[in-house]
Each structure stands twice: as C-alpha cells, then as structure tokens.
Design a protein around this motif. Sequence first.
Motif, PDB file in Angstrom:
ATOM      1  N   VAL A   1      55.707  79.026   4.413  1.00 39.22           N
ATOM      2  CA  VAL A   1      57.104  78.718   4.707  1.00 39.22           C
ATOM      3  C   VAL A   1      58.004  79.891   4.334  1.00 39.22           C
ATOM      4  N   GLY A   2      58.777  80.373   5.309  1.00 38.66           N
ATOM      5  CA  GLY A   2      59.763  81.413   5.041  1.00 38.66           C
ATOM      6  C   GLY A   2      61.007  80.808   4.418  1.00 38.66           C
ATOM      7  N   LEU A   3      61.555  81.477   3.399  1.00 37.57           N
ATOM      8  CA  LEU A   3      62.720  80.956   2.680  1.00 37.57           C
ATOM      9  C   LEU A   3      64.027  81.596   3.113  1.00 37.57           C
ATOM     10  N   GLY A   4      63.970  82.600   3.989  1.00 36.04           N
ATOM     11  CA  GLY A   4      65.192  83.313   4.330  1.00 36.04           C
ATOM     12  C   GLY A   4      65.559  84.325   3.262  1.00 36.04           C
ATOM     13  N   LEU A   5      66.775  84.829   3.309  1.00 32.20           N
ATOM     14  CA  LEU A   5      67.143  85.978   2.483  1.00 32.20           C
ATOM     15  C   LEU A   5      68.112  85.693   1.349  1.00 32.20           C
ATOM     16  N   GLY A   6      68.881  84.608   1.434  1.00 37.47           N
ATOM     17  CA  GLY A   6      69.958  84.412   0.477  1.00 37.47           C
ATOM     18  C   GLY A   6      69.602  83.545  -0.705  1.00 37.47           C
ATOM     19  N   ASP A   7      69.761  82.231  -0.531  1.00 36.66           N
ATOM     20  CA  ASP A   7      69.543  81.332  -1.655  1.00 36.66           C
ATOM     21  C   ASP A   7      68.739  80.117  -1.216  1.00 36.66           C
ATOM     22  N   ALA A   8      68.748  79.087  -2.045  1.00 39.39           N
ATOM     23  CA  ALA A   8      67.913  77.907  -1.792  1.00 39.39           C
ATOM     24  C   ALA A   8      68.220  77.247  -0.453  1.00 39.39           C
ATOM     25  N   GLU A   9      69.464  77.308  -0.011  1.00 37.87           N
ATOM     26  CA  GLU A   9      69.869  76.599   1.200  1.00 37.87           C
ATOM     27  C   GLU A   9      69.471  77.310   2.487  1.00 37.87           C
ATOM     28  N   ASP A  10      68.882  78.497   2.380  1.00 39.10           N
ATOM     29  CA  ASP A  10      68.495  79.232   3.583  1.00 39.10           C
ATOM     30  C   ASP A  10      67.175  78.768   4.187  1.00 39.10           C
ATOM     31  N   ILE A  11      66.458  77.919   3.495  1.00 35.47           N
ATOM     32  CA  ILE A  11      65.232  77.367   4.064  1.00 35.47           C
ATOM     33  C   ILE A  11      65.590  76.543   5.304  1.00 35.47           C
ATOM     34  N   THR A  12      64.709  76.519   6.313  1.00 34.11           N
ATOM     35  CA  THR A  12      64.983  75.715   7.501  1.00 34.11           C
ATOM     36  C   THR A  12      64.754  74.235   7.208  1.00 34.11           C
TER      37      THR A  12
ATOM     38  N   LEU B   1      61.921  72.725   4.775  1.00 38.59           N
ATOM     39  CA  LEU B   1      62.235  71.835   3.659  1.00 38.59           C
ATOM     40  C   LEU B   1      61.455  70.535   3.760  1.00 38.59           C
ATOM     41  N   GLU B   2      61.348  69.988   4.946  1.00 39.71           N
ATOM     42  CA  GLU B   2      60.584  68.751   5.137  1.00 39.71           C
ATOM     43  C   GLU B   2      59.124  68.959   4.768  1.00 39.71           C
ATOM     44  N   ALA B   3      58.575  70.121   5.130  1.00 46.85           N
ATOM     45  CA  ALA B   3      57.179  70.420   4.796  1.00 46.85           C
ATOM     46  C   ALA B   3      56.994  70.531   3.284  1.00 46.85           C
ATOM     47  N   VAL B   4      57.922  71.252   2.633  1.00 47.18           N
ATOM     48  CA  VAL B   4      57.829  71.434   1.180  1.00 47.18           C
ATOM     49  C   VAL B   4      57.853  70.099   0.456  1.00 47.18           C
ATOM     50  N   ARG B   5      58.729  69.215   0.867  1.00 43.87           N
ATOM     51  CA  ARG B   5      58.904  67.949   0.154  1.00 43.87           C
ATOM     52  C   ARG B   5      57.724  67.001   0.306  1.00 43.87           C
ATOM     53  N   ARG B   6      56.895  67.205   1.325  1.00 42.54           N
ATOM     54  CA  ARG B   6      55.735  66.326   1.452  1.00 42.54           C
ATOM     55  C   ARG B   6      54.435  66.958   0.926  1.00 42.54           C
ATOM     56  N   CYS B   7      54.554  68.170   0.357  1.00 47.29           N
ATOM     57  CA  CYS B   7      53.364  68.841  -0.165  1.00 47.29           C
ATOM     58  C   CYS B   7      53.061  68.408  -1.601  1.00 47.29           C
ATOM     59  N   ARG B   8      51.791  68.356  -1.912  1.00 49.64           N
ATOM     60  CA  ARG B   8      51.362  68.009  -3.265  1.00 49.64           C
ATOM     61  C   ARG B   8      51.561  69.177  -4.218  1.00 49.64           C
TER      62      ARG B   8
END
Length: 285
Positions: free
Chosen positions: A5-16, A20-27
């Motif tokens: 997952v790419g996070l973008g360049l700025g801060d936490a909110e730059d994730i797509t 974000l949906e993928a991250v939240r369902r990962c163990r």
Amino acid sequence: MLYLVGLGLGDAEDITVKGLEAVRRCRRVYLEAYTSILTVGKEALEEFYGKELLLADRETVEQEAESILKEADVCDVAFLVVGDPFGATTHSDLILRAVKMGIPYKVIHNASIMNAVGCCGLQLYNFGETVSIVFWTDTWKPESFFDKIEKNRQNGLHTLCLLDIKLKEQSLENLMKGRKIYEPARYMSVSQAAEQLLAIIQNRRLQGEEPEITENTICVGLARVGAPDQQIASGPLHQMATVELGAPLHSLIVTGTMHPLELEMLKLFSVDSPSVEKNTFQRTK
C-alpha cells in the motif's frame, strides 16, 4: 493476501480510500521505514488507521521477509510504503517471495516524488533518468551520478536527484565489533547535494574537462513535497548550495532545455529571477 500500500507523500490522510480499507482489515500491518519518511510519526499513522504498525527496517525486509509473509496465505497482511510501492525503491523481491510461497498479492498505488515533482512546473515527460546522490565520506566520493545528469542534459532532459537518507547506520567500529549501536539519522539537504555537484565540477576542470553542468546551471530545490509547508526554490546551482529549505525530505532537479511555460513557472519560485532567465536553455516548441 499480501497488500503493498502506497501512503503518499504528506501525512496520514494521504492514503487512498482503497488503501485505508485494506489496512483496516489486515491482521498485521508493516511500515517500511528505510527508504523515505512522512511528516508525521508512527503514532499518528496508528491513530488514523486504527491499527498497530510494525516497523520494517532494511534488515527485516531484506533478511527476514519470511516473517512478513508468515500466514499471509490464510490472513491479510499489509506492507506500507511512503509514496508509491514502485516509486524510488521497488519491492519486487517481496512480491517474488510471496508468489513463490503461493501467496496472492495486490498493489494499491499512490503519489510519489517521481510524479509530484511536477509541482515546480517542469513537465514530467521532459525528465530523463533519475539519479541518487549519496553522502560522501573522507574515503568514498563517487561521481557516477554526475555522468548520468550530464547525459540527460546533453539530451535536453531534466534530472530528478533523490537525496541520501541514512537510517540505522552503524559506524565502522561498531560494525566490525558487532555492536548494534546506530548513528543518528541523517537526511541530505539540497544545499549539501549542490555542494557535492560543485565539487565534482571543480574536479572535472582540474582534469582538463569543461562539464556540461556549471555553477550557473538552473536547478530546483524541493522540500517536503506534498506537505502543508512544502518549499520550492529555483536558481543557479551555486545558489542552491546556500539555500535553506528546512526539514527533510529534500530533492534536487538539474534542468535541461526548458519550454517557455516551464521557465515562467520556475520564476514563481526563483531565488533571483534575472539569473534564472539569463542561465536558461529554452526551446520554443
């Protein structure tokens, strides 16, 4: 599934949203922590994502990839990369290991410095090969990147220079003694990169050469691209050696032949507008 997952360049909110949906369902969620940094810390990411992040340094990724892929065939695991997963550093080895183990993978892209440099007004399709400029030491001063910049410039192309990052580096003494003691993090600045380029120019002249790149070649310094306090400065190389752009991360562009529209954009960020126009190679079509 393994998610890169790419996070973008700025801060936490730059994730797509998709990322974000993928991250939240990962163990398990790993944060790659050696090729780049965000302007916020791990804790801010954890709060926004709602997930604990496991830091993955170079040693973990290169020597302990199996631990990252463990059980990824029966649960979801995410590997987070600042920028885009296939930006400055590909993570092909991790993907190849996953495929070999029969683990499916999915890449979720995001902005990276490779395309965000367009913020200075230089057109992306006018860039040549990207180079990395490393910190010199007393005994190691490579110049190979300079030859690539010169080749790009001879072809009328701009060069994006990615500047060195030193994270979890050991001194030679500690390395030889096997002590896990690390040096403070270091991030190359635009001024440091410009100083090294100027030193190479002088070295080449002492060898009887006249480099394609000189003290007056127009360059662009960028800092914290994508962040609210993003900084851009344009001017001759000798001015880039004195410019102060603040905290990391920094990048440097050595320009090639410029379209009038590119030149007009660079004037917006000029340290000294007359010098930018005077020292610019232009094309009219």
